[in-house]
Design a protein around this motif. Structure first.
Motif, mmCIF file in Angstrom:
data_model
loop_
_atom_site.group_PDB
_atom_site.id
_atom_site.type_symbol
_atom_site.label_atom_id
_atom_site.label_comp_id
_atom_site.label_asym_id
_atom_site.label_seq_id
_atom_site.Cartn_x
_atom_site.Cartn_y
_atom_site.Cartn_z
ATOM 1 N N PHE A 161 0.747 -1.112 -0.085
ATOM 2 C CA PHE A 161 0.077 0.139 -0.333
ATOM 3 C C PHE A 161 1.231 1.195 0.331
ATOM 4 N N PRO A 162 1.531 1.706 0.818
ATOM 5 C CA PRO A 162 2.908 2.499 0.454
ATOM 6 C C PRO A 162 3.028 3.037 -0.837
ATOM 7 N N ILE A 163 3.387 1.406 -0.623
ATOM 8 C CA ILE A 163 4.809 2.071 -2.430
ATOM 9 C C ILE A 163 4.249 1.969 -3.344
ATOM 10 N N LEU A 209 1.138 6.200 -6.967
ATOM 11 C CA LEU A 209 0.205 7.218 -7.334
ATOM 12 C C LEU A 209 0.434 8.209 -7.689
ATOM 13 N N PHE A 210 0.910 9.161 -6.542
ATOM 14 C CA PHE A 210 1.014 10.577 -6.355
ATOM 15 C C PHE A 210 2.076 11.414 -7.209
ATOM 16 N N ASN A 221 0.259 12.922 -9.913
ATOM 17 C CA ASN A 221 -0.012 14.400 -9.941
ATOM 18 C C ASN A 221 1.157 15.082 -11.196
ATOM 19 N N ALA A 222 1.941 14.146 -11.667
ATOM 20 C CA ALA A 222 3.177 14.440 -13.124
ATOM 21 C C ALA A 222 1.524 14.702 -14.046
ATOM 22 N N LEU A 223 0.952 14.357 -14.078
ATOM 23 C CA LEU A 223 0.781 13.536 -15.140
ATOM 24 C C LEU A 223 -0.366 15.029 -15.170
ATOM 25 N N ILE A 224 -1.618 15.513 -13.780
ATOM 26 C CA ILE A 224 -2.221 16.404 -13.811
ATOM 27 C C ILE A 224 -1.220 17.941 -14.547
ATOM 28 N N VAL A 225 -0.273 17.782 -13.670
ATOM 29 C CA VAL A 225 0.454 19.455 -13.927
ATOM 30 C C VAL A 225 0.689 19.779 -15.388
ATOM 31 N N VAL A 226 1.038 18.441 -16.147
ATOM 32 C CA VAL A 226 1.303 18.755 -17.632
ATOM 33 C C VAL A 226 0.461 18.653 -18.114
ATOM 34 N N SER A 244 -3.851 4.941 -16.448
ATOM 35 C CA SER A 244 -2.568 3.649 -16.460
ATOM 36 C C SER A 244 -2.113 3.408 -15.357
ATOM 37 N N ALA A 245 -2.047 4.650 -14.721
ATOM 38 C CA ALA A 245 -1.539 4.826 -13.605
ATOM 39 C C ALA A 245 -2.446 4.088 -12.238
ATOM 40 N N TRP A 246 -3.379 4.369 -12.592
ATOM 41 C CA TRP A 246 -4.938 3.828 -11.232
ATOM 42 C C TRP A 246 -4.343 2.502 -11.629
ATOM 43 N N VAL A 247 -4.606 1.887 -12.923
ATOM 44 C CA VAL A 247 -4.222 -0.008 -13.030
ATOM 45 C C VAL A 247 -3.381 -0.127 -12.219
ATOM 46 N N ALA A 248 -2.307 0.380 -12.485
ATOM 47 C CA ALA A 248 -1.045 -0.167 -11.564
ATOM 48 C C ALA A 248 -0.846 -0.320 -10.083
ATOM 49 N N ALA A 249 -2.080 0.886 -9.746
ATOM 50 C CA ALA A 249 -1.909 1.131 -8.226
ATOM 51 C C ALA A 249 -2.662 0.343 -7.715
#
Length: 448
Positions: A117-119, A124-125, A129-134, A161-166
């Motif tokens: 969970f921490p990883i 994901l964070f 967030n990087a994709l949101i900024v871009v 895809s980031a969410w699916v990986a999380a």
């Protein structure tokens, strides 16, 4: 008439059953084996005692269920409630039931909550967030163009895809990949909002979806709106009419992003499928069915929005071992000649149910948000009065009816009243026929 009643008594009482008057030798033999012949008064007394014992053994539940269809309908609805079954989460069966398996379960909990969970949250964070900024930079700096739209599509796909990986998603896609085209629309069964994430991580979709609140609303209005997504409030009739018109305009565009619709209108537990709304099936477009089936071996992907916040739902997914899912892109379907939109929707629903192994029920999913007690309080109160009247009438008649012992004390008088035609009214006192009364009235007494 007295002989008729006496014959009924002889055929019903223990010890006298099977005696016929045609064979006197056989009658003599039977009576000799059973004992001396009893008089009418003794027979009345024996029957009355047996009837009282039988009535004492009668189940109260059977009496209550037999008084009215009102009760039987209600009990049947509770026993076979196929509507609420569509929105019930499957509780995992415990397997850590002995000293050998419990340590393994504890180790699994530690790994899932303190390691994985921490990883997952960290990755994901950073990535999301990087994709949101871009995405926001692209949205603010570039002018509207096909290049900008293509970049936004790709960024949204990476976010999903980031969410699916999380969730450590193990997604298997079957069938041809969706491609943009005029007069096409994709429909899918609906289990959770993550359905859109699972599909969009494979190919970007515009979607028609309920407008939510909080941070989800920010993603809907600021990020997903760039794909041409349409939002509505299911409680507003005007919103639904506007969305239907915009949906037709979107489908008729040549270069529009594939439009995805969840025709059930609500999340179902991936074991059932409720009635498909006809909105996507009466605009003349080719319908491309999509079947989504989640494997519940690690986690149940169903989101019950009335009992669980979406944040808690995501936490449950991110603390599981993996999200296992199969997605089937099925053969496009068109409405047949002389086929109504509702029949077309049912045919597409049957295809999806076959591949996703779902059971079809005829319920409208919007009933999940419809409280009958709040909308029509008078109807509930009216049904309560009907039930109260039925119970009151039944209990009043039962208490007013004389017991079998009381009638037995009259001895042969009851038979005489029946023979002169006046016993019918006395035997049906209060409108209730039980035991001795039913026999005197010419009825049949059935043992329990």
């Amino acid at each position: 008439m007295g002989e008729l009643v006496k014959g009924r008594l002889e055929s019903s009482l223990p010890g006298l059953r099977g005696i016929v008057a045609d064979d006197k030798d056989q009658e003599h033999a039977l009576v000799t084996r059973e004992g001396p012949t009893k008089g009418d008064a003794e027979i009345d007394q024996l029957y009355a005692e047996a009837e009282d014992k039988r009535l004492l053994k009668t189940s109260l539940l059977l009496d209550v269920l037999n008084i009215s269809n009102v009760l039987t309908d209600g009990v049947s609805a509770m026993v076979d409630d196929s509507f609420n079954k569509c929105f019930t989460s499957t509780r995992p069966e415990p397997w850590n039931w002995n000293i050998y398996l419990f340590p393994i379960w504890v180790v699994g909990v530690v790994i899932r909550y303190l390691v994985l969970f921490p990883i997952r949250v960290t990755l994901l964070f950073i990535g999301f967030n990087a994709l949101i900024v871009v995405f926001l930079l692209v949205d603010l700096t570039l002018m509207p163009s096909k290049r900008k739209m293509a970049m936004q599509r790709k960024l949204v796909q990476w976010m999903c895809s980031a969410w699916v990986a999380a969730w450590h998603g193990v997604i298997r896609y079957h069938g041809p990949k969706p491609t943009p085209g005029k007069n096409r629309i994709w429909v899918s069964n609906h289990t959770s909002m993550i359905d859109y994430v699972v599909l969009c991580s494979y190919s970007p979709f515009a979607v028609i979806m309920q407008l939510h609140y909080g941070w989800i609303a920010f993603l809907q209005k600021r990020i997903l709106s760039s794909l041409g997504c349409l939002w509505f409030n299911r409680t507003e009739v005007n919103d639904r009419a506007v969305v239907a018109a915009r949906m037709k305009d979107h489908v008729n565009k040549e270069d529009a992003i594939p439009l995805l619709i969840f025709p059930e209108g609500t999340c179902v537990n991936n074991e059932y499928t409720v009635m498909f709304k006809r909105g996507a099936f009466d605009i003349g477009a080719t319908v491309c069915p999509v079947a989504i089936k989640y494997n519940k071996i690690f986690v149940d992907a169903f989101w019950n929005s009335r009992r669980e916040a979406f944040g808690k739902h995501l936490f449950r997914l991110m603390t599981s071992w993996a999200l296992v899912c199969d997605v089937y892109f099925l053969e496009p379907q068109s409405i047949q000649p002389e086929e109504s939109p509702q029949e077309f929707a049912g045919r597409v629903q049957a295809m999806i149910a076959k591949y996703a192994n779902l059971r079809i029920v005829p319920w409208d999913g919007y009933l999940k948000y419809y409280n009958l007690g709040e909308k029509n309080p008078g109807l509930i109160e009216k049904r309560r009065r009907v039930l109260a009247d039925v119970l009151r009438a039944y209990l009043g008649k039962t208490s007013a009816a004389p017991s079998a012992m009381a009638l037995a004390k009259e001895g042969k008088a009851a038979v005489e009243l029946q023979s002169d035609g006046k016993g019918q009214k006395g035997a049906i006192k209060g409108g209730v026929l039980q035991g001795w009364q039913k026999l005197c009235a010419g009825g049949t007494v059935h043992p329990v």
